[in-house]
Design an enzyme around this catalytic site. Structure first.
Site, mmCIF file in Angstrom:
data_model
loop_
_atom_site.group_PDB
_atom_site.id
_atom_site.type_symbol
_atom_site.label_atom_id
_atom_site.label_comp_id
_atom_site.label_asym_id
_atom_site.label_seq_id
_atom_site.Cartn_x
_atom_site.Cartn_y
_atom_site.Cartn_z
ATOM 1 N N PHE A 111 188.869 162.745 65.250
ATOM 2 C CA PHE A 111 189.955 161.884 64.747
ATOM 3 C C PHE A 111 189.425 160.713 63.934
ATOM 4 O O PHE A 111 190.165 160.084 63.188
ATOM 5 C CB PHE A 111 190.823 161.376 65.912
ATOM 6 C CG PHE A 111 190.258 160.180 66.620
ATOM 7 C CD1 PHE A 111 189.433 160.325 67.718
ATOM 8 C CD2 PHE A 111 190.539 158.897 66.166
ATOM 9 C CE1 PHE A 111 188.895 159.215 68.359
ATOM 10 C CE2 PHE A 111 190.004 157.782 66.803
ATOM 11 C CZ PHE A 111 189.175 157.940 67.903
ATOM 12 N N LYS A 112 188.153 160.421 64.074
ATOM 13 C CA LYS A 112 187.603 159.262 63.362
ATOM 14 C C LYS A 112 187.714 159.424 61.845
ATOM 15 O O LYS A 112 187.690 158.443 61.117
ATOM 16 C CB LYS A 112 186.169 159.013 63.803
ATOM 17 C CG LYS A 112 186.147 158.542 65.263
ATOM 18 C CD LYS A 112 184.798 158.123 65.739
ATOM 19 C CE LYS A 112 184.868 157.476 67.110
ATOM 20 N NZ LYS A 112 185.125 158.419 68.212
ATOM 21 N N ASP A 113 187.859 160.661 61.385
ATOM 22 C CA ASP A 113 188.062 160.885 59.952
ATOM 23 C C ASP A 113 189.312 160.186 59.422
ATOM 24 O O ASP A 113 189.346 159.772 58.267
ATOM 25 C CB ASP A 113 188.189 162.390 59.664
ATOM 26 C CG ASP A 113 186.833 163.092 59.681
ATOM 27 O OD1 ASP A 113 185.835 162.474 59.283
ATOM 28 O OD2 ASP A 113 186.791 164.271 60.100
#
Ligand SMILES: *Cc1c(COP(=O)(O)O)cnc(C)c1O
Length: 466
Positions: A111-113
């Site tokens: 999810f860090k994208d």
């Protein structure tokens, strides 16, 4: 929009400066001075928008006049176009009113994208305008490093140095960092552990003289406000996909640093009907212990099957403490200074308020594996260990079965094959097609001694204009 420090003793900054700053000068974290609020009618009118259009509506008040609307729109469009799914954050149903929102369709499969692919673009935009340069220095035990490297790959005004502990990250995670080739990308494997890496980063931020005054350091960990901001959007996205805002939702969020769940809390304050927020931790459960017993106390670090949540202190929790203390920075400062010495509690009525806002659960490795196996056997759907913790916590904590419960799916299972094997399943999770050749790609990485001056001179010698 102005941003203020949670410790009340640093200058208020605008969006651009907050973007380029790590911690505030008083040691606090920056938060918006006030939050935008959207009416139900307004949120309803966003049905049917694309992810990037929705992202514009949610984030624009935070960015304000720092970036012209059309430029910001274009940036968002480019960012979310790179995700390998038309819906950007698709929702998968596990059971009646039980969902997983897949936040791992971005280039590095976590999810860090969502935030870091945007952050690279925001940084470059602002630096171009100001004719400035920054060096990003960060330590990673896995997902942050690869997302940050990918996000800064095309930046003209950013050099990025990511430290990871030599031979202590998984092969998939290492290759996701070291196979991104570019002359502004520098992977440093330190002969030490993650804490050694993190300490070197902290000390370098404290004294940047090794850069000779020619550039400055910028942060990509979740103390950077822009990361939180970008994570608010997908709560709105889930709601609109599942009948909101005319119906409220519950969310379960696998978290360590309190970044992702804090974004959910903000979404609710901004007007999104959310009836429950579940904090899901692994055995590194400082947040769960605080929520259950009003004791904020650092324990020894435990290594778990969900390494991206292996933390001892939860840095973003400070942002919630600020609100719980009526936004009184002096109280927060005092509390967190005492927390350095030993366990602390907050006044009972403040803690009760926190309990109204959040439920919590801690899930150990065995239950994580049980959940991966159960869900696979029942649905033929493979959870990564972090998401599995979210699903388990959701099942344990849910208050109203009639309210859809959405667990944030934080990583692709192929990133964590060990946990899948440990859960007794004999399948091997496959990397998505765009990464299928990861194990054949060329790697580039420098191995350095566990020594601050060695790392600092490497950086001083290798940034672009050095
Ligand atoms: C970073 C990460 C988390 C925890 O995120 P927080 O910022 O601590 O909320 C959870 N799962 C995965 C896969 C991660 O990479």
């Amino acid at each position: 929009m102005r941003y203020i420090s949670t410790r009340g003793d640093a200058p208020a900054l605008g969006f651009e400066d907050v973007l380029l700053t790590g911690l505030a000068t008083d040691g606090g974290l920056y938060v918006p001075e006030s939050l935008p609020h959207f009416s139900i009618e307004e949120i309803r009118s966003w049905r049917g928008l694309s992810y990037s259009e929705l992202a514009f509506n949610v984030m624009h008040p935070f960015v304000d006049d720092a970036i012209p609307a059309d430029d910001f729109r274009a940036m968002l469009e480019e960012t979310y176009k790179e995700f390998a799914h038309q819906a950007v954050a698709p929702l998968v149903q596990l059971d009646t009113n039980e969902w997983v929102m897949e936040l791992f369709r971005g280039p590095t499969l976590a999810f860090k994208d969502f935030a870091l692919q945007l952050l690279g673009r925001l940084l470059d935009y602002v630096l171009e305008k100001r004719k400035q340069h920054v060096v990003i220095m960060g330590a990673t035990s896995g997902d942050t490093g690869s997302a940050a490297i990918e996000g800064c790959r095309r930046c003209e005004h950013v050099d990025i140095f990511i430290l990871h502990p030599h031979e202590r990250v998984s092969e998939v995670q290492r290759r996701q960092m070291t196979t991104v080739l570019g002359d502004n990308i520098h992977n440093i494997a330190v002969r030490g552990n993650f804490d050694d890496c993190q300490r070197m980063v902290k000390e370098s931020f404290g004294d940047q003289s090794f850069l000779g005054g020619k550039t400055q350091l910028a942060a990509v960990n979740s103390i950077n406000w822009a990361r939180i901001m970008a994570q608010i959007v997908y709560y709105f996205h889930a709601s609109l996909a599942l009948g909101g805002p005319d119906r409220s939702l519950a969310f379960s969020v696998p978290t360590g640093n309190f970044g992702d769940i804090f974004a959910g809390y903000l979404a609710k304050k901004m007007g999104l009907p959310i009836s429950q927020l579940v904090i899901a931790t692994n055995r590194n459960d400082i947040l769960h212990r605080f929520m259950s017993g009003n004791r904020y106390e650092q324990h020894q670090l435990e290594h778990t099957l969900s390494p991206s949540m292996d933390i001892m202190v939860s840095s973003n929790f400070e942002r919630l403490l600020f609100d719980l203390h009526g936004r009184d920075g002096a109280l927060v400062k005092d509390l967190l200074e005492r927390a350095q010495q030993g366990p602390v509690s907050i006044e009972d009525y403040r803690w009760r308020h926190a309990r109204k806002l959040f439920d919590s659960d801690a899930v150990d490795d065995k239950l994580t594996c049980d959940t991966i196996r159960e869900v696979f056997e029942r649905n033929e759907y493979l959870l990564d260990p972090h998401t599995a913790i979210g699903v388990r916590a959701a099942r344990n904590c849910r208050r109203d079965p009639a309210v859809p419960m959405v667990t944030l799916g934080t990583a692709h299972p192929a990133k964590f094959p060990d946990a899948i094997a440990e859960s007794g399943l004999s399948i091997k999770p496959e990397l998505p097609v765009h990464m299928a050749d990861l194990f054949e790609r060329e790697e580039r990485c420098s191995v350095l001694e566990n020594d601050l001056s060695a790392v600092q001179s490497f950086i001083a010698d290798h940034w672009k204009h050095a």
